[in-house]
Design a protein around this motif. Structure first.
Motif, PDB file in Angstrom:
ATOM      1  N   LYS A   2       0.848  -1.186   0.000  1.00  0.00           N
ATOM      2  CA  LYS A   2       0.000   0.000   0.000  1.00  0.00           C
ATOM      3  C   LYS A   2       0.888   1.242   0.000  1.00  0.00           C
ATOM      4  CE  LYS A   2      -3.594   2.272   2.633  1.00  0.00           C
ATOM      5  NZ  LYS A   2      -4.397   2.296   3.833  1.00  0.00           N
ATOM      6  N   LYS A   3       0.641   2.147  -0.972  1.00  0.00           N
ATOM      7  CA  LYS A   3       1.467   3.344  -1.107  1.00  0.00           C
ATOM      8  C   LYS A   3       0.924   4.532  -0.323  1.00  0.00           C
ATOM      9  CE  LYS A   3       3.345   2.271  -5.633  1.00  0.00           C
ATOM     10  NZ  LYS A   3       2.747   0.959  -5.765  1.00  0.00           N
ATOM     11  N   LEU A   4      -0.407   4.561  -0.093  1.00  0.00           N
ATOM     12  CA  LEU A   4      -1.025   5.738   0.497  1.00  0.00           C
ATOM     13  C   LEU A   4      -1.909   5.427   1.695  1.00  0.00           C
ATOM     14  CD1 LEU A   4      -2.274   7.628  -2.684  1.00  0.00           C
ATOM     15  CD2 LEU A   4      -0.221   8.107  -1.347  1.00  0.00           C
ATOM     16  N   ASP A   5      -1.922   6.374   2.614  1.00  0.00           N
ATOM     17  CA  ASP A   5      -2.883   6.410   3.711  1.00  0.00           C
ATOM     18  C   ASP A   5      -3.673   7.700   3.493  1.00  0.00           C
ATOM     19  OD1 ASP A   5      -4.325   6.357   6.063  1.00  0.00           O
ATOM     20  OD2 ASP A   5      -2.604   6.846   7.345  1.00  0.00           O
ATOM     21  N   VAL A   6      -4.891   7.582   2.979  1.00  0.00           N
ATOM     22  CA  VAL A   6      -5.709   8.744   2.631  1.00  0.00           C
ATOM     23  C   VAL A   6      -6.597   9.110   3.816  1.00  0.00           C
ATOM     24  CG1 VAL A   6      -7.445   9.655   1.035  1.00  0.00           C
ATOM     25  CG2 VAL A   6      -5.689   8.078   0.192  1.00  0.00           C
ATOM     26  N   GLN A   7      -6.447  10.336   4.284  1.00  0.00           N
ATOM     27  CA  GLN A   7      -7.263  10.867   5.375  1.00  0.00           C
ATOM     28  C   GLN A   7      -8.168  11.950   4.801  1.00  0.00           C
ATOM     29  OE1 GLN A   7      -6.995   9.682   8.634  1.00  0.00           O
ATOM     30  NE2 GLN A   7      -5.648   8.184   7.647  1.00  0.00           N
ATOM     31  N   ILE A   8      -9.432  11.966   5.208  1.00  0.00           N
ATOM     32  CA  ILE A   8     -10.328  13.003   4.691  1.00  0.00           C
ATOM     33  C   ILE A   8     -11.009  13.738   5.835  1.00  0.00           C
ATOM     34  CG2 ILE A   8     -10.715  11.726   2.546  1.00  0.00           C
ATOM     35  CD1 ILE A   8     -13.595  11.250   3.535  1.00  0.00           C
ATOM     36  N   ALA A   9     -11.337  14.997   5.547  1.00  0.00           N
ATOM     37  CA  ALA A   9     -12.126  15.826   6.460  1.00  0.00           C
ATOM     38  C   ALA A   9     -13.146  16.579   5.613  1.00  0.00           C
ATOM     39  CB  ALA A   9     -11.226  16.810   7.200  1.00  0.00           C
ATOM     40  N   ILE A  10     -14.378  16.569   6.074  1.00  0.00           N
ATOM     41  CA  ILE A  10     -15.443  17.300   5.388  1.00  0.00           C
ATOM     42  C   ILE A  10     -15.778  18.506   6.244  1.00  0.00           C
ATOM     43  CG2 ILE A  10     -17.786  17.197   4.462  1.00  0.00           C
ATOM     44  CD1 ILE A  10     -17.377  14.112   4.305  1.00  0.00           C
ATOM     45  N   GLU A  11     -15.529  19.706   5.700  1.00  0.00           N
ATOM     46  CA  GLU A  11     -15.680  20.926   6.484  1.00  0.00           C
ATOM     47  C   GLU A  11     -16.744  21.870   5.932  1.00  0.00           C
ATOM     48  OE1 GLU A  11     -11.801  22.646   7.024  1.00  0.00           O
ATOM     49  OE2 GLU A  11     -11.188  21.006   8.341  1.00  0.00           O
ATOM     50  N   ALA A  12     -17.594  21.361   5.031  1.00  0.00           N
ATOM     51  CA  ALA A  12     -18.679  22.184   4.491  1.00  0.00           C
ATOM     52  C   ALA A  12     -19.831  21.266   4.102  1.00  0.00           C
ATOM     53  CB  ALA A  12     -18.205  22.985   3.278  1.00  0.00           C
ATOM     54  N   ASP A  13     -21.011  21.838   4.053  1.00  0.00           N
ATOM     55  CA  ASP A  13     -22.200  21.087   3.662  1.00  0.00           C
ATOM     56  C   ASP A  13     -22.218  20.829   2.160  1.00  0.00           C
ATOM     57  OD1 ASP A  13     -23.147  21.117   6.280  1.00  0.00           O
ATOM     58  OD2 ASP A  13     -24.255  22.990   5.973  1.00  0.00           O
ATOM     59  N   GLY A  14     -23.016  19.825   1.779  1.00  0.00           N
ATOM     60  CA  GLY A  14     -23.270  19.566   0.377  1.00  0.00           C
ATOM     61  C   GLY A  14     -22.396  18.506  -0.260  1.00  0.00           C
ATOM     62  N   TRP A  15     -21.368  18.058   0.427  1.00  0.00           N
ATOM     63  CA  TRP A  15     -20.502  17.016  -0.103  1.00  0.00           C
ATOM     64  C   TRP A  15     -21.175  15.664   0.058  1.00  0.00           C
ATOM     65  CZ3 TRP A  15     -16.318  17.748  -2.967  1.00  0.00           C
ATOM     66  CH2 TRP A  15     -15.640  18.968  -2.895  1.00  0.00           C
ATOM     67  N   PRO A  16     -20.816  14.682  -0.772  1.00  0.00           N
ATOM     68  CA  PRO A  16     -21.291  13.311  -0.519  1.00  0.00           C
ATOM     69  C   PRO A  16     -20.853  12.875   0.881  1.00  0.00           C
ATOM     70  CG  PRO A  16     -20.288  13.465  -2.697  1.00  0.00           C
ATOM     71  CD  PRO A  16     -20.011  14.771  -1.991  1.00  0.00           C
ATOM     72  N   ASP A  17     -21.428  11.789   1.383  1.00  0.00           N
ATOM     73  CA  ASP A  17     -21.080  11.357   2.737  1.00  0.00           C
ATOM     74  C   ASP A  17     -19.634  10.873   2.804  1.00  0.00           C
ATOM     75  OD1 ASP A  17     -20.878   8.534   2.210  1.00  0.00           O
ATOM     76  OD2 ASP A  17     -23.031   8.332   2.459  1.00  0.00           O
ATOM     77  N   GLU A  18     -19.142  10.777   4.031  1.00  0.00           N
ATOM     78  CA  GLU A  18     -17.729  10.475   4.265  1.00  0.00           C
ATOM     79  C   GLU A  18     -17.298   9.149   3.634  1.00  0.00           C
ATOM     80  OE1 GLU A  18     -14.554  10.047   7.956  1.00  0.00           O
ATOM     81  OE2 GLU A  18     -16.544  10.882   8.346  1.00  0.00           O
ATOM     82  N   ALA A  19     -18.122   8.110   3.771  1.00  0.00           N
ATOM     83  CA  ALA A  19     -17.753   6.803   3.216  1.00  0.00           C
ATOM     84  C   ALA A  19     -17.601   6.880   1.697  1.00  0.00           C
ATOM     85  CB  ALA A  19     -18.790   5.749   3.603  1.00  0.00           C
ATOM     86  N   GLU A  20     -18.512   7.601   1.034  1.00  0.00           N
ATOM     87  CA  GLU A  20     -18.436   7.743  -0.417  1.00  0.00           C
ATOM     88  C   GLU A  20     -17.193   8.522  -0.838  1.00  0.00           C
ATOM     89  OE1 GLU A  20     -21.061   9.634  -4.085  1.00  0.00           O
ATOM     90  OE2 GLU A  20     -22.054   9.248  -2.172  1.00  0.00           O
ATOM     91  N   LEU A  21     -16.919   9.624  -0.135  1.00  0.00           N
ATOM     92  CA  LEU A  21     -15.728  10.420  -0.463  1.00  0.00           C
ATOM     93  C   LEU A  21     -14.447   9.649  -0.190  1.00  0.00           C
ATOM     94  CD1 LEU A  21     -16.648  14.010   0.759  1.00  0.00           C
ATOM     95  CD2 LEU A  21     -16.219  13.272  -1.596  1.00  0.00           C
ATOM     96  N   GLU A  22     -14.438   8.876   0.881  1.00  0.00           N
ATOM     97  CA  GLU A  22     -13.242   8.096   1.200  1.00  0.00           C
ATOM     98  C   GLU A  22     -12.988   7.034   0.135  1.00  0.00           C
ATOM     99  OE1 GLU A  22     -11.213   5.577   4.842  1.00  0.00           O
ATOM    100  OE2 GLU A  22     -13.114   6.599   5.181  1.00  0.00           O
ATOM    101  N   ALA A  23     -14.031   6.337  -0.287  1.00  0.00           N
ATOM    102  CA  ALA A  23     -13.873   5.311  -1.326  1.00  0.00           C
ATOM    103  C   ALA A  23     -13.419   5.930  -2.646  1.00  0.00           C
ATOM    104  CB  ALA A  23     -15.186   4.550  -1.513  1.00  0.00           C
ATOM    105  N   LEU A  24     -14.044   7.036  -3.031  1.00  0.00           N
ATOM    106  CA  LEU A  24     -13.685   7.720  -4.274  1.00  0.00           C
ATOM    107  C   LEU A  24     -12.246   8.217  -4.211  1.00  0.00           C
ATOM    108  CD1 LEU A  24     -14.683   8.903  -7.039  1.00  0.00           C
ATOM    109  CD2 LEU A  24     -15.232  10.990  -5.747  1.00  0.00           C
ATOM    110  N   SER A  25     -11.896   8.904  -3.139  1.00  0.00           N
ATOM    111  CA  SER A  25     -10.550   9.469  -2.985  1.00  0.00           C
ATOM    112  C   SER A  25      -9.484   8.385  -2.998  1.00  0.00           C
ATOM    113  CB  SER A  25     -10.455  10.251  -1.669  1.00  0.00           C
ATOM    114  OG  SER A  25     -11.391  11.286  -1.619  1.00  0.00           O
ATOM    115  N   THR A  26      -9.731   7.311  -2.279  1.00  0.00           N
ATOM    116  CA  THR A  26      -8.756   6.224  -2.213  1.00  0.00           C
ATOM    117  C   THR A  26      -8.563   5.600  -3.593  1.00  0.00           C
ATOM    118  OG1 THR A  26      -9.278   5.809   0.104  1.00  0.00           O
ATOM    119  CG2 THR A  26      -8.228   4.008  -1.120  1.00  0.00           C
TER     120      THR A  26
END
Length: 167
Positions: A2-26
């Motif tokens: 594994k090359k990356l450890d992707v950490q996410i923070a959602i700091e505004a409304d309107g974004w997809p939920d955290e699980a969706e953003l984490e899967a997409l980002s990863t």
């Protein structure tokens, strides 16, 4: 490995939920990391950490004003943890990528692209900045945009720069 450890923070409304953003980002950043490694870019011996901050226009405008002296919102900002040049080995912390939802939505509509496709492009763009790539000169822009285009093609997306002069 594994090359990356992707950490996410959602700091505004309107974004997809955290699980969706984490899967997409990863998925996107793992693909970009694999591509960069295949191009000969060295990686740290452990997973390198990258953080993504999903925010809004007001928040990114404040950051853009403070760090770049530009008092306006922008789509993506990158903050490398360590100053490196393209081809240098990064440290265990790559840095932060900050993305503004309203700007992404507006630009996606103007470009007649889906929100997710444009967000994918901006994640790749921001990620390359963490490896020292830039687009301040025409030569730098050609190199960076070429990498972006090839990475995005591997994700099934078309050339976002087709028909444009590098800036």
């Amino acid at each position: 490995m594994k090359k990356l450890d992707v950490q996410i923070a959602i700091e505004a409304d309107g974004w997809p939920d955290e699980a969706e953003l984490e899967a997409l980002s990863t998925r996107i950043l793992d693909h970009a990391a694999d591509f960069i490694a295949a191009e000969g870019q060295p990686f740290a011996p452990m997973p390198a950490e990258v953080s993504l901050v999903f925010t809004g226009d007001a928040e990114i405008q404040a950051i853009n004003s403070e760090w770049r002296g530009q008092d306006k919102p922008t789509n993506v900002l990158s903050f490398p943890a360590y100053p490196i040049e393209p081809g240098d080995k990064p440290g265990p912390m790559l840095g932060d990528i900050v993305i503004a939802r309203q700007t992404v939505e507006r630009e996606a509509a103007e470009l007649e692209k889906t929100f997710t496709d444009h967000l994918t492009h901006l994640m790749v763009h921001g990620f390359l900045h963490l490896f020292g790539y830039d687009h301040m000169t025409e030569d730098e822009a050609e190199e960076m945009e070429g990498l972006e285009t090839r990475i995005l093609a591997g994700l099934g997306l078309s050339d976002p720069y087709a028909g444009q002069v590098p800036v």
